[in-house]
Structures are given as C-alpha cells and as structure tokens.
Scaffold this motif. Structure first.
Motif, PDB file in Angstrom:
ATOM      1  N   ALA A  93       7.355   2.557  -1.460  1.00  0.00           N
ATOM      2  CA  ALA A  93       7.246   2.744  -0.008  1.00  0.00           C
ATOM      3  C   ALA A  93       6.635   1.493   0.601  1.00  0.00           C
ATOM      4  CB  ALA A  93       6.390   3.953   0.319  1.00  0.00           C
ATOM      5  N   GLN A  94       6.726   1.392   1.908  1.00  0.00           N
ATOM      6  CA  GLN A  94       6.126   0.240   2.573  1.00  0.00           C
ATOM      7  C   GLN A  94       5.049   0.680   3.557  1.00  0.00           C
ATOM      8  OE1 GLN A  94       9.123  -1.947   4.655  1.00  0.00           O
ATOM      9  NE2 GLN A  94       9.803  -0.205   5.822  1.00  0.00           N
ATOM     10  N   VAL A  95       4.058  -0.186   3.721  1.00  0.00           N
ATOM     11  CA  VAL A  95       2.992   0.040   4.673  1.00  0.00           C
ATOM     12  C   VAL A  95       3.052  -1.121   5.658  1.00  0.00           C
ATOM     13  CG1 VAL A  95       0.510   0.331   5.008  1.00  0.00           C
ATOM     14  CG2 VAL A  95       1.600   1.174   2.912  1.00  0.00           C
ATOM     15  N   ARG A  96       3.289  -0.795   6.920  1.00  0.00           N
ATOM     16  CA  ARG A  96       3.446  -1.830   7.945  1.00  0.00           C
ATOM     17  C   ARG A  96       2.348  -1.663   8.983  1.00  0.00           C
ATOM     18  NH1 ARG A  96       6.529  -2.663  12.896  1.00  0.00           N
ATOM     19  NH2 ARG A  96       7.203  -0.492  12.830  1.00  0.00           N
ATOM     20  N   ARG A  97       1.620  -2.748   9.204  1.00  0.00           N
ATOM     21  CA  ARG A  97       0.605  -2.721  10.259  1.00  0.00           C
ATOM     22  C   ARG A  97       1.318  -2.900  11.583  1.00  0.00           C
ATOM     23  NH1 ARG A  97      -5.350  -4.782   9.552  1.00  0.00           N
ATOM     24  NH2 ARG A  97      -6.203  -3.918  11.470  1.00  0.00           N
ATOM     25  N   VAL A  98       1.123  -1.957  12.493  1.00  0.00           N
ATOM     26  CA  VAL A  98       1.841  -1.975  13.768  1.00  0.00           C
ATOM     27  C   VAL A  98       0.918  -2.221  14.953  1.00  0.00           C
ATOM     28  CG1 VAL A  98       3.752  -0.567  12.929  1.00  0.00           C
ATOM     29  CG2 VAL A  98       1.746   0.549  13.943  1.00  0.00           C
ATOM     30  N   GLY A  99      -0.349  -2.410  14.703  1.00  0.00           N
ATOM     31  CA  GLY A  99      -1.309  -2.668  15.759  1.00  0.00           C
ATOM     32  C   GLY A  99      -2.678  -2.878  15.160  1.00  0.00           C
ATOM     33  N   ILE A 103      -1.159   1.901  11.231  1.00  0.00           N
ATOM     34  CA  ILE A 103      -0.125   1.517  10.273  1.00  0.00           C
ATOM     35  C   ILE A 103       1.015   2.521  10.338  1.00  0.00           C
ATOM     36  CG2 ILE A 103      -1.721   0.406   8.664  1.00  0.00           C
ATOM     37  CD1 ILE A 103      -1.026   3.104   6.930  1.00  0.00           C
ATOM     38  N   GLU A 104       2.162   2.095   9.822  1.00  0.00           N
ATOM     39  CA  GLU A 104       3.294   2.994   9.641  1.00  0.00           C
ATOM     40  C   GLU A 104       3.634   3.011   8.162  1.00  0.00           C
ATOM     41  OE1 GLU A 104       6.989   3.610  12.258  1.00  0.00           O
ATOM     42  OE2 GLU A 104       7.567   2.111  10.760  1.00  0.00           O
ATOM     43  N   LEU A 105       3.725   4.209   7.608  1.00  0.00           N
ATOM     44  CA  LEU A 105       4.148   4.400   6.224  1.00  0.00           C
ATOM     45  C   LEU A 105       5.657   4.586   6.260  1.00  0.00           C
ATOM     46  CD1 LEU A 105       1.304   6.878   5.392  1.00  0.00           C
ATOM     47  CD2 LEU A 105       1.483   4.560   4.506  1.00  0.00           C
ATOM     48  N   GLY A 106       6.372   3.671   5.627  1.00  0.00           N
ATOM     49  CA  GLY A 106       7.822   3.682   5.686  1.00  0.00           C
ATOM     50  C   GLY A 106       8.464   4.131   4.389  1.00  0.00           C
ATOM     51  N   ASP A 107       9.341   5.085   4.511  1.00  0.00           N
ATOM     52  CA  ASP A 107      10.075   5.628   3.372  1.00  0.00           C
ATOM     53  C   ASP A 107      11.176   4.660   2.949  1.00  0.00           C
ATOM     54  OD1 ASP A 107      10.943   7.668   1.531  1.00  0.00           O
ATOM     55  OD2 ASP A 107      12.621   7.987   2.896  1.00  0.00           O
ATOM     56  N   MET A 108      11.371   4.509   1.660  1.00  0.00           N
ATOM     57  CA  MET A 108      12.432   3.652   1.143  1.00  0.00           C
ATOM     58  C   MET A 108      13.506   4.438   0.401  1.00  0.00           C
ATOM     59  SD  MET A 108       9.910   0.534  -0.050  1.00  0.00           S
ATOM     60  CE  MET A 108      11.137  -0.413  -0.920  1.00  0.00           C
ATOM     61  N   TYR A 109      13.219   5.668  -0.002  1.00  0.00           N
ATOM     62  CA  TYR A 109      14.148   6.416  -0.849  1.00  0.00           C
ATOM     63  C   TYR A 109      14.340   7.868  -0.428  1.00  0.00           C
ATOM     64  CZ  TYR A 109      13.324   2.349  -3.745  1.00  0.00           C
ATOM     65  OH  TYR A 109      13.209   1.061  -4.191  1.00  0.00           O
ATOM     66  N   GLY A 110      14.082   8.203   0.822  1.00  0.00           N
ATOM     67  CA  GLY A 110      14.307   9.560   1.292  1.00  0.00           C
ATOM     68  C   GLY A 110      13.301  10.580   0.809  1.00  0.00           C
ATOM     69  N   GLN A 111      12.074  10.160   0.532  1.00  0.00           N
ATOM     70  CA  GLN A 111      11.069  11.082   0.009  1.00  0.00           C
ATOM     71  C   GLN A 111      10.175  11.681   1.092  1.00  0.00           C
ATOM     72  OE1 GLN A 111       9.113   9.592  -3.573  1.00  0.00           O
ATOM     73  NE2 GLN A 111      10.714   8.062  -3.730  1.00  0.00           N
ATOM     74  N   PHE A 112      10.072  11.015   2.253  1.00  0.00           N
ATOM     75  CA  PHE A 112       9.248  11.513   3.340  1.00  0.00           C
ATOM     76  C   PHE A 112       9.755  10.914   4.648  1.00  0.00           C
ATOM     77  CE2 PHE A 112       7.194   7.680   1.742  1.00  0.00           C
ATOM     78  CZ  PHE A 112       6.895   6.959   2.898  1.00  0.00           C
ATOM     79  N   GLU A 113       9.300  11.461   5.750  1.00  0.00           N
ATOM     80  CA  GLU A 113       9.624  10.919   7.068  1.00  0.00           C
ATOM     81  C   GLU A 113       8.616   9.811   7.384  1.00  0.00           C
ATOM     82  OE1 GLU A 113      12.188  11.863   9.097  1.00  0.00           O
ATOM     83  OE2 GLU A 113      12.832  13.132   7.423  1.00  0.00           O
ATOM     84  N   ASP A 114       9.089   8.699   7.940  1.00  0.00           N
ATOM     85  CA  ASP A 114       8.165   7.645   8.353  1.00  0.00           C
ATOM     86  C   ASP A 114       7.081   8.259   9.227  1.00  0.00           C
ATOM     87  OD1 ASP A 114       9.932   6.004   7.038  1.00  0.00           O
ATOM     88  OD2 ASP A 114      10.561   4.886   8.809  1.00  0.00           O
ATOM     89  N   CYS A 115       5.849   7.791   9.049  1.00  0.00           N
ATOM     90  CA  CYS A 115       4.720   8.365   9.776  1.00  0.00           C
ATOM     91  C   CYS A 115       3.641   7.318   9.959  1.00  0.00           C
ATOM     92  CB  CYS A 115       4.173   9.586   9.040  1.00  0.00           C
ATOM     93  SG  CYS A 115       3.755   9.275   7.310  1.00  0.00           S
ATOM     94  N   ARG A 116       2.660   7.654  10.753  1.00  0.00           N
ATOM     95  CA  ARG A 116       1.583   6.711  11.055  1.00  0.00           C
ATOM     96  C   ARG A 116       0.225   7.295  10.702  1.00  0.00           C
ATOM     97  NH1 ARG A 116       3.170   3.004  16.193  1.00  0.00           N
ATOM     98  NH2 ARG A 116       5.260   2.524  15.455  1.00  0.00           N
ATOM     99  N   MET A 117      -0.708   6.393  10.454  1.00  0.00           N
ATOM    100  CA  MET A 117      -2.113   6.752  10.258  1.00  0.00           C
ATOM    101  C   MET A 117      -2.951   5.546  10.642  1.00  0.00           C
ATOM    102  SD  MET A 117      -2.423   6.759   6.041  1.00  0.00           S
ATOM    103  CE  MET A 117      -4.055   7.389   5.960  1.00  0.00           C
ATOM    104  N   SER A 118      -4.249   5.732  10.712  1.00  0.00           N
ATOM    105  CA  SER A 118      -5.108   4.626  11.119  1.00  0.00           C
ATOM    106  C   SER A 118      -5.341   3.653   9.960  1.00  0.00           C
ATOM    107  CB  SER A 118      -6.448   5.141  11.647  1.00  0.00           C
ATOM    108  OG  SER A 118      -7.280   5.574  10.589  1.00  0.00           O
ATOM    109  N   VAL A 119      -5.560   2.406  10.310  1.00  0.00           N
ATOM    110  CA  VAL A 119      -5.900   1.381   9.315  1.00  0.00           C
ATOM    111  C   VAL A 119      -7.183   1.791   8.603  1.00  0.00           C
ATOM    112  CG1 VAL A 119      -6.630  -1.020   9.008  1.00  0.00           C
ATOM    113  CG2 VAL A 119      -4.733  -0.486  10.544  1.00  0.00           C
ATOM    114  N   HIS A 120      -8.147   2.268   9.372  1.00  0.00           N
ATOM    115  CA  HIS A 120      -9.422   2.694   8.787  1.00  0.00           C
ATOM    116  C   HIS A 120      -9.207   3.782   7.735  1.00  0.00           C
ATOM    117  CE1 HIS A 120     -13.631   3.836   8.458  1.00  0.00           C
ATOM    118  NE2 HIS A 120     -13.232   5.089   8.635  1.00  0.00           N
TER     119      HIS A 120
END
Length: 115
Positions: free
Chosen positions: A72-78, A82-99
């Motif tokens: 999976a990928q972790v992308r800092r968006v601000g 962050i946004e947790l990005g799915d690469m293989y259809g295992q979960f829906e992309d979602c966000r959480m705090s950097v902290h």
C-alpha cells in the motif's frame, strides 16, 4: 479518533502483524493500516527504518510526498493529513492524521521490541 487511544498489535506464528485500532477508528482505516504494515513482518528495525524515511522525506519534500510499501502507499496530502492508498483492492483509500500514523508506528516498534 482520539489521541489518547492506543493502537495494539498481535503477531501470528508466521510473523504477520494484526492491528487492533483504537475505538472509533473505522474498520477500513484499520485494514488500510494493517495492509501498509504487511511487508514489515515482526521486524522492529523495518518499522524504524520506514519511520525514519517518512520523517526525512517530510524535511526534504514538505507536505507532498508518497512512501509506499509493497502492499500500500502512504501519501502526505497536507501538513497534518495522510492518505492511505490501496494498490490491490484490499481497502478503500482513506485518510488519517500524520500524528496518528507516527504514533501508531512508534507503538508498533515498542510492541515488536517487546517480543
């Protein structure tokens, strides 16, 4: 998600880490975090290396970078998200705090070192 709740972990006989999220964390976010962690297995050194690189990239690139694992990928968006990005259809992309991400990784390191 409150900052006072703790993430917890278990490891099976094959070294697979399973995540128990704090109360109030959606199941999809828990699954996303668990998916990001798959390649680390039960190695605290791998998690420490990832966290070190995450912080180094924050210094170098500010609030716009991605640090992926093989699952999976972790992308800092601000500055704080962050946004947790799915690469293989295992979960829906979602966000959480950097902290929350950094806190969870620190708790995982402590857990794995205690094994």
């Amino acid at each position: 998600m409150t900052d006072t709740d703790e993430w917890s972990f278990t490891v099976d006989e094959d070294g697979m880490v399973f995540v128990v999220a704090p109360s109030g964390v959606p199941e999809n976010v828990r699954l996303a975090v668990e998916t990001v962690l798959i390649p680390f297995g039960d190695s605290p050194e791998s998690v420490e290396s990832y966290l070190r690189e995450w912080r180094r990239m924050a210094e170098e690139f500010g609030n716009d970078y991605t640090l992926a694992t093989m699952s999976a990928q972790v992308r800092r968006v601000g500055p704080g998200e962050i946004e947790l990005g799915d690469m293989y259809g295992q979960f829906e992309d979602c966000r959480m705090s950097v902290h929350e991400l950094e806190k969870m990784l620190g708790q995982l390191i402590d857990f794995l070192k205690s094994l």
